[in-house]
Design a protein around this motif. Sequence first.
Motif, PDB file in Angstrom:
ATOM      1  N   SER A  47      78.462  34.247  48.949  1.00  0.00           N
ATOM      2  CA  SER A  47      78.247  33.226  50.428  1.00  0.00           C
ATOM      3  C   SER A  47      79.536  33.767  51.458  1.00  0.00           C
ATOM      4  N   LYS A  48      79.331  33.847  52.441  1.00  0.00           N
ATOM      5  CA  LYS A  48      80.186  34.090  53.750  1.00  0.00           C
ATOM      6  C   LYS A  48      80.798  33.062  54.214  1.00  0.00           C
ATOM      7  N   GLU A  49      80.187  31.685  53.933  1.00  0.00           N
ATOM      8  CA  GLU A  49      80.949  30.432  54.248  1.00  0.00           C
ATOM      9  C   GLU A  49      82.178  30.371  53.671  1.00  0.00           C
ATOM     10  N   PRO A  50      83.094  29.892  54.210  1.00  0.00           N
ATOM     11  CA  PRO A  50      84.413  29.408  53.730  1.00  0.00           C
ATOM     12  C   PRO A  50      84.263  28.215  52.691  1.00  0.00           C
ATOM     13  N   ALA A  51      85.051  28.219  51.459  1.00  0.00           N
ATOM     14  CA  ALA A  51      85.105  27.071  50.547  1.00  0.00           C
ATOM     15  C   ALA A  51      86.019  26.131  51.007  1.00  0.00           C
ATOM     16  N   GLN A  52      85.535  24.782  51.141  1.00  0.00           N
ATOM     17  CA  GLN A  52      86.478  23.978  51.422  1.00  0.00           C
ATOM     18  C   GLN A  52      87.361  23.463  50.498  1.00  0.00           C
ATOM     19  N   PRO A  53      88.714  22.909  50.477  1.00  0.00           N
ATOM     20  CA  PRO A  53      89.337  22.333  49.417  1.00  0.00           C
ATOM     21  C   PRO A  53      88.567  21.866  48.402  1.00  0.00           C
ATOM     22  N   GLY A  54      89.111  22.275  46.899  1.00  0.00           N
ATOM     23  CA  GLY A  54      88.386  21.777  45.950  1.00  0.00           C
ATOM     24  C   GLY A  54      87.067  22.174  45.651  1.00  0.00           C
ATOM     25  N   LYS A  55      86.465  23.163  46.720  1.00  0.00           N
ATOM     26  CA  LYS A  55      85.107  23.751  46.303  1.00  0.00           C
ATOM     27  C   LYS A  55      85.429  25.093  45.658  1.00  0.00           C
ATOM     28  N   GLU A  56      84.263  25.656  45.525  1.00  0.00           N
ATOM     29  CA  GLU A  56      84.132  26.983  44.877  1.00  0.00           C
ATOM     30  C   GLU A  56      83.348  28.096  45.362  1.00  0.00           C
ATOM     31  N   ILE A  57      83.654  29.300  45.472  1.00  0.00           N
ATOM     32  CA  ILE A  57      82.708  30.403  45.794  1.00  0.00           C
ATOM     33  C   ILE A  57      82.382  31.159  44.695  1.00  0.00           C
ATOM     34  N   THR A  58      81.133  31.579  44.644  1.00  0.00           N
ATOM     35  CA  THR A  58      80.723  32.194  43.539  1.00  0.00           C
ATOM     36  C   THR A  58      80.400  33.860  43.886  1.00  0.00           C
ATOM     37  N   LEU A  59      80.765  34.828  43.166  1.00  0.00           N
ATOM     38  CA  LEU A  59      80.532  36.088  43.451  1.00  0.00           C
ATOM     39  C   LEU A  59      79.732  36.576  42.194  1.00  0.00           C
ATOM     40  N   GLU A  60      78.700  37.387  42.668  1.00  0.00           N
ATOM     41  CA  GLU A  60      77.656  38.040  41.590  1.00  0.00           C
ATOM     42  C   GLU A  60      78.111  39.574  41.709  1.00  0.00           C
ATOM     43  N   ALA A  61      78.443  40.073  40.668  1.00  0.00           N
ATOM     44  CA  ALA A  61      78.869  41.261  40.505  1.00  0.00           C
ATOM     45  C   ALA A  61      77.644  42.163  39.549  1.00  0.00           C
ATOM     46  N   VAL A  62      76.924  43.203  40.314  1.00  0.00           N
ATOM     47  CA  VAL A  62      75.749  44.075  39.526  1.00  0.00           C
ATOM     48  C   VAL A  62      76.235  45.229  39.235  1.00  0.00           C
ATOM     49  N   TYR A  63      76.306  45.658  37.960  1.00  0.00           N
ATOM     50  CA  TYR A  63      76.412  46.944  37.511  1.00  0.00           C
ATOM     51  C   TYR A  63      75.248  47.685  36.806  1.00  0.00           C
ATOM     52  N   LYS A  64      75.100  48.878  37.581  1.00  0.00           N
ATOM     53  CA  LYS A  64      73.802  49.512  37.152  1.00  0.00           C
ATOM     54  C   LYS A  64      74.375  51.049  36.798  1.00  0.00           C
ATOM     55  N   ALA A  65      74.333  51.510  35.469  1.00  0.00           N
ATOM     56  CA  ALA A  65      75.024  52.668  34.822  1.00  0.00           C
ATOM     57  C   ALA A  65      74.120  53.703  35.261  1.00  0.00           C
ATOM     58  N   GLU A  66      74.928  54.832  35.453  1.00  0.00           N
ATOM     59  CA  GLU A  66      74.094  56.104  35.836  1.00  0.00           C
ATOM     60  C   GLU A  66      73.903  56.738  34.545  1.00  0.00           C
TER      61      GLU A  66
END
Length: 95
Positions: A47-66
Motif C-alpha cells: 500500500s502506498k498509504e502511510p501507516a499511522q503510529p501503531g498501524k502496519e504496512i504489509t508487503l507481498e513479495a512474489v518469487y517466480k523461478a526461471e
Amino acid sequence: DKPLITLGDFNWKEEQKAIFTLKNTGGSPLVIQDVTTSYGCTTVSYSKEPAQPGKEITLEAVYKAEHPEHFSKTVTVYCNTASSPIRLSLSGDAK
C-alpha cells in the motif's frame, strides 16, 4: 515482524508468495518511499498509504523461478525512519 522468510522446497514452475509486515512503532506516519529487490524474478507490492503510529504496512513479495535453484533474495525497503533502509530476505529451494 520477520526479516527472513524461508519458502522451503517447492515446484520451480509455481509462483511463491511471502508476506512481510512492517509495524510503525514511531510517533509519526510511516511512509515507504521505495522498495528494491536483488533480482528481477522477485516483485513486491504494498500500500502506498502511510501507516499511522501503531498501524502496519504489509508487503507481498512474489518469487517466480526461471529454473530450479536454491535462492536467497533481498528486498530493500526505503522509508522515513532512522533505521532505513530495512533489509528483508526471502529464500528457498525451487526444485
